[in-house]
Design a protein around this motif. Structure first.
Motif, PDB file in Angstrom:
ATOM      1  N   MET A   1      61.892  23.067  51.735  1.00  0.00           N
ATOM      2  CA  MET A   1      61.603  21.529  51.957  1.00  0.00           C
ATOM      3  C   MET A   1      60.903  21.015  50.674  1.00  0.00           C
ATOM      4  N   PRO A   2      61.071  19.628  50.423  1.00  0.00           N
ATOM      5  CA  PRO A   2      61.935  18.755  51.083  1.00  0.00           C
ATOM      6  C   PRO A   2      63.211  18.619  50.766  1.00  0.00           C
ATOM      7  N   ASN A   3      63.708  19.491  49.729  1.00  0.00           N
ATOM      8  CA  ASN A   3      65.335  19.217  49.358  1.00  0.00           C
ATOM      9  C   ASN A   3      66.134  20.162  50.315  1.00  0.00           C
ATOM     10  N   LYS A   4      65.594  20.711  51.328  1.00  0.00           N
ATOM     11  CA  LYS A   4      66.525  21.306  52.331  1.00  0.00           C
ATOM     12  C   LYS A   4      67.511  22.321  51.767  1.00  0.00           C
ATOM     13  N   ASP A   5      67.144  23.096  50.694  1.00  0.00           N
ATOM     14  CA  ASP A   5      67.892  23.989  50.188  1.00  0.00           C
ATOM     15  C   ASP A   5      67.733  25.474  51.112  1.00  0.00           C
ATOM     16  N   HIS A   6      69.163  25.678  51.555  1.00  0.00           N
ATOM     17  CA  HIS A   6      69.048  27.071  52.228  1.00  0.00           C
ATOM     18  C   HIS A   6      68.875  28.107  51.361  1.00  0.00           C
ATOM     19  N   VAL A   7      67.959  29.264  51.727  1.00  0.00           N
ATOM     20  CA  VAL A   7      67.803  30.096  50.872  1.00  0.00           C
ATOM     21  C   VAL A   7      67.593  31.317  51.790  1.00  0.00           C
ATOM     22  N   LYS A   8      67.758  32.792  51.172  1.00  0.00           N
ATOM     23  CA  LYS A   8      67.738  33.937  51.843  1.00  0.00           C
ATOM     24  C   LYS A   8      66.639  34.809  51.203  1.00  0.00           C
ATOM     25  N   VAL A   9      65.633  35.344  52.154  1.00  0.00           N
ATOM     26  CA  VAL A   9      64.612  36.106  51.569  1.00  0.00           C
ATOM     27  C   VAL A   9      65.109  37.474  50.933  1.00  0.00           C
ATOM     28  N   VAL A  10      65.103  37.868  49.929  1.00  0.00           N
ATOM     29  CA  VAL A  10      65.540  39.032  49.307  1.00  0.00           C
ATOM     30  C   VAL A  10      64.420  40.131  49.344  1.00  0.00           C
ATOM     31  N   ALA A  11      63.458  39.712  48.919  1.00  0.00           N
ATOM     32  CA  ALA A  11      62.258  40.732  48.821  1.00  0.00           C
ATOM     33  C   ALA A  11      60.915  39.947  48.874  1.00  0.00           C
ATOM     34  N   ILE A  12      60.048  40.664  49.755  1.00  0.00           N
ATOM     35  CA  ILE A  12      58.767  40.488  49.656  1.00  0.00           C
ATOM     36  C   ILE A  12      57.649  41.309  49.171  1.00  0.00           C
ATOM     37  N   PHE A  13      56.640  40.746  48.498  1.00  0.00           N
ATOM     38  CA  PHE A  13      55.526  41.324  47.865  1.00  0.00           C
ATOM     39  C   PHE A  13      54.242  40.982  48.340  1.00  0.00           C
ATOM     40  N   ILE A  14      53.245  41.806  48.683  1.00  0.00           N
ATOM     41  CA  ILE A  14      51.897  41.476  48.689  1.00  0.00           C
ATOM     42  C   ILE A  14      51.360  42.284  47.789  1.00  0.00           C
ATOM     43  N   ASP A  15      50.576  41.543  46.791  1.00  0.00           N
ATOM     44  CA  ASP A  15      49.959  42.016  45.392  1.00  0.00           C
ATOM     45  C   ASP A  15      51.113  42.605  44.741  1.00  0.00           C
ATOM     46  N   GLU A  16      51.320  43.935  44.716  1.00  0.00           N
ATOM     47  CA  GLU A  16      52.111  44.798  43.935  1.00  0.00           C
ATOM     48  C   GLU A  16      53.180  45.393  44.656  1.00  0.00           C
ATOM     49  N   ASP A  17      52.722  45.501  46.293  1.00  0.00           N
ATOM     50  CA  ASP A  17      53.457  46.472  46.957  1.00  0.00           C
ATOM     51  C   ASP A  17      54.785  45.788  47.737  1.00  0.00           C
ATOM     52  N   ARG A  18      55.802  46.155  47.717  1.00  0.00           N
ATOM     53  CA  ARG A  18      56.936  45.427  48.463  1.00  0.00           C
ATOM     54  C   ARG A  18      56.772  45.857  49.849  1.00  0.00           C
ATOM     55  N   VAL A  19      56.825  44.900  50.708  1.00  0.00           N
ATOM     56  CA  VAL A  19      56.741  45.178  52.369  1.00  0.00           C
ATOM     57  C   VAL A  19      58.019  44.502  52.844  1.00  0.00           C
ATOM     58  N   LYS A  20      58.191  45.017  54.194  1.00  0.00           N
ATOM     59  CA  LYS A  20      59.494  44.681  54.998  1.00  0.00           C
ATOM     60  C   LYS A  20      59.163  43.380  55.672  1.00  0.00           C
ATOM     61  N   ARG A  21      57.901  43.222  55.977  1.00  0.00           N
ATOM     62  CA  ARG A  21      57.749  41.789  56.764  1.00  0.00           C
ATOM     63  C   ARG A  21      56.114  41.324  56.211  1.00  0.00           C
TER      64      ARG A  21
END
Length: 503
Positions: free
Chosen positions: A342-362
């Motif tokens: 938002m505010p542009n209302k672009d629909h996106v998909k979450v491909v990957a999530i990182f906390i610091d350097e570690d990839r996490v599922k959620r």
């Protein structure tokens, strides 16, 4: 020969890995098989913490309902963002550096290297600050410019340190630091003359405290630094004098001093009273906790992991797709979720999530994340946009009603309809104009005054209508305090702080 063969085979393996990772199609939406490959990719596995490795294997077979119970153990340590604020040269970066050193994040050799570097610049006492101030400009001048980030852990908590600049020309940077923080550590220099300059009108100690409060830093540790200084020598009189001057001011800024503020003496340079309590031989009068104990004891603000997702974007960059950074203020996010920018209302998909350097599922609320998105270009995203859930998107408005407290206007200005200022709200920075003063509120009774007002002076509390040029994402303060409080600044000074009362 065997060794050489080993090496060769290792090189081949790592080459395979690389192909898996740099595969240009990974970023594209809809190619689910590819992103699965990435998950099973050994290189990715190694980076992830051992604790996460188990759930990863498990959650291939389990139906999604149980996944949550499975993945809980990862996040046993609570996570807190701590921002270091205070006047220039109060010792924020040095204290931050010392914390990292004491909690084992920096090794002896690095410290020795910094000591030598600081000596070469004939700035011997700055070597601890070099841990936080990484770029050359900051080291030469001894001033922090950008908000430094670092991580450390105590027994119960993971901390992210945000080392905010103290210099007044960098207050906007400090605002972006404080808006991500849960706790503030206000560093005050006990050295003769230094506390006074920081505290007087126009000093950064005052402005930072006011900003921290409005930006949602609810708990404050007031750290009286440089107690080892020759002019101070752990003197109780000096410490009490500083405390007695700060308390009324903290109250005036809206802190409940008994509940939310804790004073403690330290020395950032020699590391006294930080990890372990200060020795009685050095400071006989101090019976309170040391800095680490105090940080551990702080109660975390409760956030709702099941609420609508909100993550104000602080920064974005390109890295195999568009990556956005920010702190989750509410709700949770998983890989594969659909979101709105938002505010542009672009629909996106979450491909990957990182906390610091570690990839996490959620990830849940309160975490600082980097999220890789598909379906949007990085040039379509600006700092201040908000990643939000599709079901309940964040409102985007160009005008809102707010309750303001006027702190100090510039010398001859009056606050009326038509007043222009710069609005800082979570990570948004926008020019705004006051279009109408609706009513003034009596500071004593907290009730609106009857008479119609045309202008107000310093110290007044006023309800007014604010207009911005571009649409911005905000929430009512009553629904989301973090996304509903703001500051108004003109010409580099904070003129007013307030909260959004109506959209």
């Amino acid at each position: 020969m065997d060794i050489e063969e080993d090496i060769r085979s290792l090189q081949l393996e790592s080459a395979d890995d690389n192909n898996g990772v740099v595969n240009p199609e990974d970023g594209k939406p809809g190619e689910v098989e590819n992103s699965d490959k990435m998950d099973e990719d050994p290189k990715q596995e190694v980076q992830a913490q051992a604790a996460e490795a188990e759930p990863k294997v498990k959650d291939k077979e389990i139906p999604p309902v149980q996944e949550e119970e499975e993945e809980e153990p990862e996040t046993t340590k609570r996570h807190l963002n701590v921002v270091f604020i205070g006047h220039v040269d109060a010792g924020k970066s040095t204290t931050g550096g010392q914390i990292l050193f004491l909690s084992g994040q920096v090794d002896e050799r690095t410290i020795q290297k910094y000591e030598k570097e600081a000596k070469d610049k004939s700035r011997e006492s700055w070597y601890m600050a070099y841990i936080m101030d990484t770029n050359e400009e900051e080291r030469v001048k001894g001033k922090t410019v950008e908000v430094g980030r670092a991580h450390f852990e105590t027994e119960t908590t993971r901390f992210t340190i945000l080392d905010a600049p103290g210099h007044k020309s960098y207050v906007p940077n400090m605002i972006s630091g404080a808006s991500q923080a849960d706790i503030g550590v206000l560093v005050i220099s006990a050295r003769k003359g230094e506390f006074e300059t920081g505290y007087e009108r126009g000093g950064q100690t005052r402005e930072h405290v006011q900003l921290a409060k409005t930006l949602g830093v609810s708990k404050l540790l007031v750290v009286v630094n440089k107690m080892d200084e020759p002019t101070v020598q752990w003197s109780k009189e000096r410490y009490d004098e500083i405390e007695s001057k700060m308390v009324p001011f903290l109250k005036q800024s809206g802190y409940n001093v008994k509940k939310d503020v804790l004073f403690l003496p330290i020395s950032g340079l020699v590391g006294a009273n930080m990890k372990t309590r200060v020795d009685k031989s050095v400071c006989p009068w101090w019976n309170g906790p040391c800095l680490f104990e105090a940080l551990d004891a702080i109660e975390v603000p409760l956030r709702d992991p099941k609420g609508p997702f909100r993550m104000p974007i602080i920064d974005k960059f390109k890295d195999m797709g568009t990556v956005v950074m920010g702190k989750v203020e509410s709700g949770s996010v998983r890989e594969g979720d659909s979101m709105l920018v938002m505010p542009n209302k672009d629909h996106v998909k979450v491909v990957a999530i990182f906390i610091d350097e570690d990839r996490v599922k959620r990830a849940g609320p309160g975490e600082n994340l980097r999220i890789r998105l598909s379906g949007v270009e990085d040039e379509d995203i600006l700092a201040g946009f908000v990643l939000s859930s599709v079901a309940k998107p964040i409102p985007a408005v160009t005008e809102f009603v707010a309750q303001l407290v006027i702190l100090e206007l510039l010398d001859n200005a009056i606050f009326t309809a038509g007043y222009k200022a710069v609005l800082h709200i979570h990570s948004v920075v926008e020019e705004c104009e006051i279009v109408e003063l609706i009513q003034q509120i009596d500071t004593k009774t907290k009730k609106p005054l009857k008479k119609k007002i045309l202008f107000v002076k310093n110290g007044a509390v006023v309800v007014c209508r604010v207009q911005v040029n571009n649409s911005i994402c905000i929430e009512k303060f009553s629904d989301f305090p973090q996304l509903g409080r703001f500051t108004l600044r003109t010409e580099g000074k904070t003129v007013a702080v307030g909260k959004v009362t109506g959209l």
